[in-house]
Design a protein around this motif. Structure first.
Motif, PDB file in Angstrom:
ATOM      1  N   ARG A  25       0.829  -1.204   0.000  1.00  0.00           N
ATOM      2  CA  ARG A  25       0.000   0.000   0.000  1.00  0.00           C
ATOM      3  C   ARG A  25       0.866   1.258   0.000  1.00  0.00           C
ATOM      4  O   ARG A  25       0.563   2.235  -0.690  1.00  0.00           O
ATOM      5  N   CYS A  28       2.250   2.779  -3.290  1.00  0.00           N
ATOM      6  CA  CYS A  28       1.356   3.508  -4.195  1.00  0.00           C
ATOM      7  C   CYS A  28       1.406   5.015  -3.985  1.00  0.00           C
ATOM      8  O   CYS A  28       1.120   5.776  -4.912  1.00  0.00           O
ATOM      9  N   ILE A 207      -3.281   3.450   5.758  1.00  0.00           N
ATOM     10  CA  ILE A 207      -2.358   2.489   5.149  1.00  0.00           C
ATOM     11  C   ILE A 207      -1.663   1.624   6.193  1.00  0.00           C
ATOM     12  O   ILE A 207      -1.453   0.427   5.979  1.00  0.00           O
TER      13      ILE A 207
END
Length: 228
Positions: A25, A28, A207
């Motif tokens: 995550r 990104c 996240i």
């Protein structure tokens, strides 16, 4: 003189499954640390200082609100870039001051030849000299680990995964690339550290969700001192 910047610092023990999910995550939206190699990592070796009363160790274990510790830090076994650092904790917030130090100066400190610190134009060198003289600080323990780090501009966020945390037991030889080390934290676990200035952006909070795991008082130095 640059104003001292205190930051928030949260630490968690996570497992491999957590690590993979969070890392995927993070990739990104966060930028990988510029010092990372092709495996997204870099090596850190730190030589920590303490005195004969184990002041730094005891203050950490006892959770003293105002405390500090000195260390010399080396990256990727590269002796051309070494830092002398003092890390401070004040009511839950952390700050760090550092100064460049040469390999030759490190060796002199390790060997007890410290008069040059007193005559240096670097305030951190002068402070270390005083505390080595008055508090009997001495190089104590080597801690090695592999770090994977990500940065996010908003909030000045830095997230790191520290893996394969090891100690050189009783050795103070910072520059021994063949140093025998032992594992101090079970390799099934990784230390997740989250550092930020005044706020942690909500997207980052989402996240790094690690189920029901709470922030804990993780100390690589304390873990290493169990071995000497």
């Amino acid at each position: 003189m640059k104003k001292l910047q205190y930051r928030h610092e949260l630490k968690h023990y996570i497992n491999l499954s957590d690590y993979i999910a969070i890392r995927n995550r993070l990739g990104c939206i966060m930028r990988l640390d510029k010092n990372a190699d092709e495996n997204r990592e870099y090596l850190i070796r730190s030589l920590y200082f303490d005195n004969f009363q184990n002041k730094a160790l005891r203050e950490k274990i006892d959770g003293i609100n105002h405390r500090e510790k000195f260390r010399i830090r080396l990256y990727n076994n590269d002796a051309s870039f070494i830092r002398l650092e003092k890390k401070m904790k004040n009511n839950g917030l952390c700050a760090k001051v550092s100064a460049a130090i040469s390999k030759e100066e490190c060796i002199r400190i390790i060997n007890g030849d410290i008069d040059f610190l007193r005559n240096s134009d670097k305030p951190l060198f002068n402070e270390l000299y005083i505390k080595m003289k008055n508090q009997f600080l001495r190089p104590k323990t080597i801690v090695d680990y592999t770090r994977e780090a990500y940065v996010y501009k908003m909030g000045n966020v830095r997230i790191t995964f520290d893996k394969s945390i090891r100690t050189g037991i009783n050795s103070r030889n910072l520059f021994d690339e063949n140093l025998t080390t032992v594992e101090v934290i079970d390799n099934r676990f990784i230390v997740l550290e989250v550092k930020y200035d005044n706020f942690l952006p909500e997207i980052i909070q989402d996240i790094i969700q690690v189920n029901e795991r709470r922030a804990t008082s993780v100390s690589k130095y304390v873990a290493a001192r169990l071995y000497g």
